[in-house]
Design an enzyme around this catalytic site. Structure first.
Site, mmCIF file in Angstrom:
data_model
loop_
_atom_site.group_PDB
_atom_site.id
_atom_site.type_symbol
_atom_site.label_atom_id
_atom_site.label_comp_id
_atom_site.label_asym_id
_atom_site.label_seq_id
_atom_site.Cartn_x
_atom_site.Cartn_y
_atom_site.Cartn_z
ATOM 1 C CG ASN A 41 36.683 16.997 49.709
ATOM 2 O OD1 ASN A 41 36.547 17.347 48.911
ATOM 3 N ND2 ASN A 41 37.287 15.092 49.922
ATOM 4 C CD GLN A 42 42.316 20.732 48.553
ATOM 5 O OE1 GLN A 42 42.582 19.898 47.827
ATOM 6 N NE2 GLN A 42 43.601 21.573 49.385
#
Length: 176
Positions: A41-42
């Protein structure tokens, strides 16, 4: 079996100017009791430029402290739902948070940003008429399932810094 999953408490203080809302934490985040815990997840990389801190390099509690120091709050629009796995599309029996009530407790709040389309759809319904009090920002999802790529997502997330400046009014000039 679809067990009921519950989100975390909000990360806010009275100085929050920008509230970033996701949908509901995924399996990894729920297991670790941390927002955006999945390494793909960024979120932490995307929000870092607005916060002015390299958030991924910090321990989790320090990340939350740095967000608040930058006047950024964090929460989810979904209080609980049944969902197999982590995808938003699989959520059923959704119970939302009272976002309008939380926002009303934040005297410096200028903008509410939604991390992805599901958060935006549910969050706008939950805000109702209170939405006109804030700048509403639709962000490309930080999820790895939203495959447009980090560099394509970054400009929208970087633009969040406009609502964090001390001298900006409630609706600063929108970045182009």
């Amino acid at each position: 079996m679809n067990e009921r999953k519950h989100s975390f408490p909000p990360v806010v203080d009275p100085q929050v100017r920008l509230l970033v809302l996701g949908s509901l934490p995924g399996e990894r985040s729920l297991a670790e009791r941390r927002y955006y815990a999945h390494p793909q997840n960024q979120f932490w990389r995307l929000i870092s430029p607005a916060a002015g801190v390299d958030l991924p390099s910090l321990p989790y509690d320090a990340r939350l402290e740095a967000l608040l120091a930058a006047h950024i709050g964090l929460w989810d629009v979904v209080a609980s739902a049944t969902r197999p796995g982590s995808t938003d599309a699989a959520m059923r029996d959704i119970e939302g948070h009272d976002i309008a009530a939380l926002a009303a407790t934040l005297p410096d709040l200028r903008a509410i940003a939604f991390n992805g389309g599901t958060a935006l759809r549910h969050g706008l319904k939950q805000l109702g008429a209170a939405a006109v009090r804030y700048e509403i920002v639709a962000l490309p999802s930080s999820s790895p399932l939203h495959t447009i790529g980090f560099h394509a997502k970054l400009p929208a997330w970087h633009a969040l810094s406009a609502w964090l400046k001390a001298d900006s009014g409630p609706f600063p000039h929108r970045p182009s």
